[in-house]
Design a protein around this motif. Structure first.
Motif, PDB file in Angstrom:
ATOM      1  N   ARG A  84       0.838  -1.191   0.000  1.00 21.01           N
ATOM      2  CA  ARG A  84       0.000   0.000   0.000  1.00 21.01           C
ATOM      3  C   ARG A  84       0.879   1.251   0.000  1.00 21.01           C
ATOM      4  NH1 ARG A  84      -3.580  -0.279   5.155  1.00 21.01           N
ATOM      5  NH2 ARG A  84      -1.515  -0.766   6.010  1.00 21.01           N
ATOM      6  N   SER A  85       0.258   2.391  -0.276  1.00 23.97           N
ATOM      7  CA  SER A  85       0.931   3.685  -0.169  1.00 23.97           C
ATOM      8  C   SER A  85       0.038   4.637   0.609  1.00 23.97           C
ATOM      9  CB  SER A  85       1.229   4.276  -1.547  1.00 23.97           C
ATOM     10  OG  SER A  85       2.181   3.510  -2.239  1.00 23.97           O
ATOM     11  N   LEU A  86       0.647   5.420   1.491  1.00 19.79           N
ATOM     12  CA  LEU A  86      -0.052   6.441   2.256  1.00 19.79           C
ATOM     13  C   LEU A  86       0.124   7.765   1.519  1.00 19.79           C
ATOM     14  CD1 LEU A  86      -1.629   6.856   4.909  1.00 19.79           C
ATOM     15  CD2 LEU A  86       0.570   7.288   6.028  1.00 19.79           C
ATOM     16  N   VAL A  87      -0.988   8.419   1.193  1.00 19.61           N
ATOM     17  CA  VAL A  87      -0.971   9.622   0.365  1.00 19.61           C
ATOM     18  C   VAL A  87      -1.668  10.760   1.102  1.00 19.61           C
ATOM     19  CG1 VAL A  87      -1.676  10.617  -1.859  1.00 19.61           C
ATOM     20  CG2 VAL A  87      -1.007   8.202  -1.729  1.00 19.61           C
ATOM     21  N   THR A  88      -1.062  11.959   1.056  1.00 18.03           N
ATOM     22  CA  THR A  88      -1.683  13.144   1.644  1.00 18.03           C
ATOM     23  C   THR A  88      -2.433  13.918   0.566  1.00 18.03           C
ATOM     24  OG1 THR A  88       0.290  14.517   1.301  1.00 18.03           O
ATOM     25  CG2 THR A  88       0.105  13.365   3.403  1.00 18.03           C
ATOM     26  N   LEU A  89      -3.586  14.467   0.937  1.00 16.68           N
ATOM     27  CA  LEU A  89      -4.367  15.350   0.073  1.00 16.68           C
ATOM     28  C   LEU A  89      -4.276  16.753   0.668  1.00 16.68           C
ATOM     29  CD1 LEU A  89      -7.492  13.085  -0.575  1.00 16.68           C
ATOM     30  CD2 LEU A  89      -5.311  13.186  -1.824  1.00 16.68           C
ATOM     31  N   ARG A  90      -3.545  17.620  -0.023  1.00 12.42           N
ATOM     32  CA  ARG A  90      -3.151  18.915   0.549  1.00 12.42           C
ATOM     33  C   ARG A  90      -4.326  19.773   0.975  1.00 12.42           C
ATOM     34  NH1 ARG A  90      -0.054  23.016  -3.328  1.00 12.42           N
ATOM     35  NH2 ARG A  90      -2.209  23.584  -3.883  1.00 12.42           N
ATOM     36  N   GLU A  91      -5.287  19.999   0.085  1.00 12.97           N
ATOM     37  CA  GLU A  91      -6.362  20.947   0.360  1.00 12.97           C
ATOM     38  C   GLU A  91      -7.403  20.369   1.315  1.00 12.97           C
ATOM     39  OE1 GLU A  91      -6.181  24.096  -1.113  1.00 12.97           O
ATOM     40  OE2 GLU A  91      -4.223  23.316  -1.725  1.00 12.97           O
ATOM     41  N   GLU A  92      -7.679  19.083   1.185  1.00 12.83           N
ATOM     42  CA  GLU A  92      -8.702  18.459   2.026  1.00 12.83           C
ATOM     43  C   GLU A  92      -8.171  18.087   3.405  1.00 12.83           C
ATOM     44  OE1 GLU A  92     -10.335  15.143  -0.056  1.00 12.83           O
ATOM     45  OE2 GLU A  92     -11.399  16.384  -1.515  1.00 12.83           O
ATOM     46  N   ALA A  93      -6.847  18.186   3.608  1.00 15.13           N
ATOM     47  CA  ALA A  93      -6.233  17.802   4.880  1.00 15.13           C
ATOM     48  C   ALA A  93      -6.616  16.383   5.259  1.00 15.13           C
ATOM     49  CB  ALA A  93      -6.610  18.784   5.990  1.00 15.13           C
ATOM     50  N   ARG A  94      -6.570  15.488   4.260  1.00 16.41           N
ATOM     51  CA  ARG A  94      -6.941  14.100   4.487  1.00 16.41           C
ATOM     52  C   ARG A  94      -5.833  13.167   4.051  1.00 16.41           C
ATOM     53  NH1 ARG A  94     -10.682  11.218   2.151  1.00 16.41           N
ATOM     54  NH2 ARG A  94     -10.789  12.405   0.190  1.00 16.41           N
ATOM     55  N   LEU A  95      -5.818  11.992   4.672  1.00 18.01           N
ATOM     56  CA  LEU A  95      -4.938  10.905   4.284  1.00 18.01           C
ATOM     57  C   LEU A  95      -5.765   9.808   3.634  1.00 18.01           C
ATOM     58  CD1 LEU A  95      -2.754  10.528   7.502  1.00 18.01           C
ATOM     59  CD2 LEU A  95      -1.835  10.973   5.228  1.00 18.01           C
ATOM     60  N   VAL A  96      -5.187   9.188   2.608  1.00 17.50           N
ATOM     61  CA  VAL A  96      -5.812   8.013   2.022  1.00 17.50           C
ATOM     62  C   VAL A  96      -4.752   6.930   1.855  1.00 17.50           C
ATOM     63  CG1 VAL A  96      -7.621   9.291   0.816  1.00 17.50           C
ATOM     64  CG2 VAL A  96      -5.453   8.812  -0.358  1.00 17.50           C
ATOM     65  N   LEU A  97      -5.206   5.694   1.808  1.00 20.65           N
ATOM     66  CA  LEU A  97      -4.349   4.549   1.518  1.00 20.65           C
ATOM     67  C   LEU A  97      -4.704   4.018   0.137  1.00 20.65           C
ATOM     68  CD1 LEU A  97      -4.552   2.876   5.010  1.00 20.65           C
ATOM     69  CD2 LEU A  97      -2.385   3.427   3.871  1.00 20.65           C
ATOM     70  N   VAL A  98      -3.671   3.776  -0.668  1.00 19.33           N
ATOM     71  CA  VAL A  98      -3.872   3.225  -2.004  1.00 19.33           C
ATOM     72  C   VAL A  98      -3.198   1.863  -2.041  1.00 19.33           C
ATOM     73  CG1 VAL A  98      -3.514   3.555  -4.475  1.00 19.33           C
ATOM     74  CG2 VAL A  98      -3.884   5.542  -2.985  1.00 19.33           C
ATOM     75  N   ASP A  99      -3.981   0.801  -2.293  1.00 25.83           N
ATOM     76  CA  ASP A  99      -3.375  -0.528  -2.285  1.00 25.83           C
ATOM     77  C   ASP A  99      -2.801  -0.865  -3.657  1.00 25.83           C
ATOM     78  OD1 ASP A  99      -5.435  -1.504  -3.940  1.00 25.83           O
ATOM     79  OD2 ASP A  99      -6.529  -2.438  -2.298  1.00 25.83           O
ATOM     80  N   ALA A 100      -2.178  -2.023  -3.754  1.00 27.19           N
ATOM     81  CA  ALA A 100      -1.479  -2.405  -4.970  1.00 27.19           C
ATOM     82  C   ALA A 100      -2.412  -2.578  -6.157  1.00 27.19           C
ATOM     83  CB  ALA A 100      -0.689  -3.696  -4.744  1.00 27.19           C
TER      84      ALA A 100
END
Length: 393
Positions: A84-100
């Motif tokens: 997986r990868s942990l990704v930041t969303l700058r404007e929304e101030a949110r984190l998401v996980l993106v799997d393979a």
């Protein structure tokens, strides 16, 4: 004092600039390339057996696939060992996980709710860099670079599955601004946390050793100045930077940083302990005679605007925003000068996917590249923003 380092509450802090003249030194910089890892935490010297130094071919070919789509202003990416990868969303101030497989899962929990409250997106600021600073059976310790109403802060929380625990402050008082806001986080081969900061629109900060702006900082995961730093008790590792946006290391221990120029030259630098990279006295090359360290590669600002970078065994890959291309800088064995250790830069993906924000090496060795077309400066395409998976051959 250079800032407020805390391990608990989210305390505010600020740093006022102080004008200086001429280059400032933070002690004795390393002479020549660093060729082995890790760094001895007490002495700042390199120890351990030498590793095989990389030597990349002049050119490569890429197989490009889309991993994920529909991301709103993605900024930072931290690949995890499980694919997986942990990704930041700058404007929304949110984190998401993106799997393979490309599935995007929002991160929830008390830390996610705190981020929504504390982060104040403004211009180039918001929820920016992300790095994993520790792991255990209970989850991952994650560091985040955040813009608040008062400053930029490095925060830390435990990620368990897709749940983020409460935030604690690692470092506060980093100057914040709509431009030149810094924000990249990376863990070095020595295990310490490196933080890139911008000059926040005041170039004087970059040459002031007591100001956190315009620097690369080196911290313990708990936020203390790392042992072996040029000045005992100071988090500053190098100075004279305008706005470093990418950090990474080759397997032989060389540290690379990409940096936005002002009007003329963007830079790729090899970073040495205590060295001064010249801003605002010098932009681009030509400062070595004045005690500054010259970049190993430069680009006109229209061709690059270099953001995040990734280092493989064979090259440094630099994501270009304004240039809308991925710059590849082949690696050569470390030699007498930093510039001897890199080949001629060449462009990949030129204007094929728009602005490119970040790059990282995934657990399987593929290259992940994050586009940056939804940030207000790009021309979004259907499906933007996206994560591309590149296989190098």
């Amino acid at each position: 004092m250079v800032g407020v380092v805390v391990g608990g509450a989210l305390l505010a802090g600020c740093v006022e600039p102080a004008p200086t003249s001429g280059p400032t030194s933070l002690g004795s910089p390393v002479e020549g390339p660093t060729t082995s890892v890790p760094t001895d935490p007490e002495a700042g010297a390199t120890t351990g057996p030498a590793v095989v130094q990389p030597s990349g071919p002049a050119t490569v070919e890429l197989d490009v696939a889309t991993l994920a789509t529909g991301l709103d202003v993605p900024w930072g990416i931290a690949p995890l060992e499980d694919g997986r990868s942990l990704v930041t969303l700058r404007e929304e101030a949110r984190l998401v996980l993106v799997d393979a497989g490309g599935t995007v899962t929002p991160v929830t929990g008390p830390g996610a709710r705190q981020l929504a409250d504390v982060v104040v997106p403004q211009g180039e600021g918001g929820l920016l860099g992300v790095a994993v600073v520790g792991a255990s059976a209970d989850g991952l310790d994650v560091a985040l670079y955040t813009t608040t109403a008062q400053d930029n802060r490095v925060l830390r929380a435990r990620l368990t599955g897709d749940t983020l625990g409460p935030l604690t402050a690692v470092l506060t008082g980093i100057p914040a601004a709509r431009n030149h806001d810094g924000g990249r986080l990376a863990v070095g081969p020595d295990g310490f946390l490196y933080v890139s900061t911008g000059d926040a629109g005041d170039p004087r900060r970059a040459q002031d050793p007591d100001d956190l702006g315009g620097k690369i900082l080196r911290l313990t995961p708990d936020g203390d100045a790392a042992p072996g730093n040029p000045v005992d008790g100071s988090p500053v590792w190098s100075l004279g930077h305008r706005n470093v946006q990418g950090l990474g290391w080759s397997s032989d221990g060389r540290m690379f940083a990409s940096e936005f120029g002002q009007n003329t030259w963007d830079e790729l630098n090899v970073i040495h302990r205590g060295a001064n990279y010249g801003w605002p006295v010098v932009e681009g090359q030509g400062g070595a005679g004045d005690g500054f360290v010259d970049p190993v590669a430069v680009w006109p600002t229209s061709d690059a605007s270099p953001s995040g970078l990734a280092v493989t065994e064979e090259a440094v890959y630099v994501a270009g925003l304004r240039g809308q291309r991925l710059w590849r800088v082949p690696l050569r064995p470390a030699a007498a000068t930093d510039a001897d250790g890199v080949g001629e830069p060449h462009a990949l993906l030129e204007r094929q996917h728009g602005r490119l924000r970040a790059a990282a090496v995934a657990a399987d060795g593929t290259l992940l590249v994050v586009t940056g077309n939804t940030d207000g400066r790009g021309d979004p395409r259907p499906g933007d923003d996206r994560i591309l998976r590149l296989t190098i051959r």
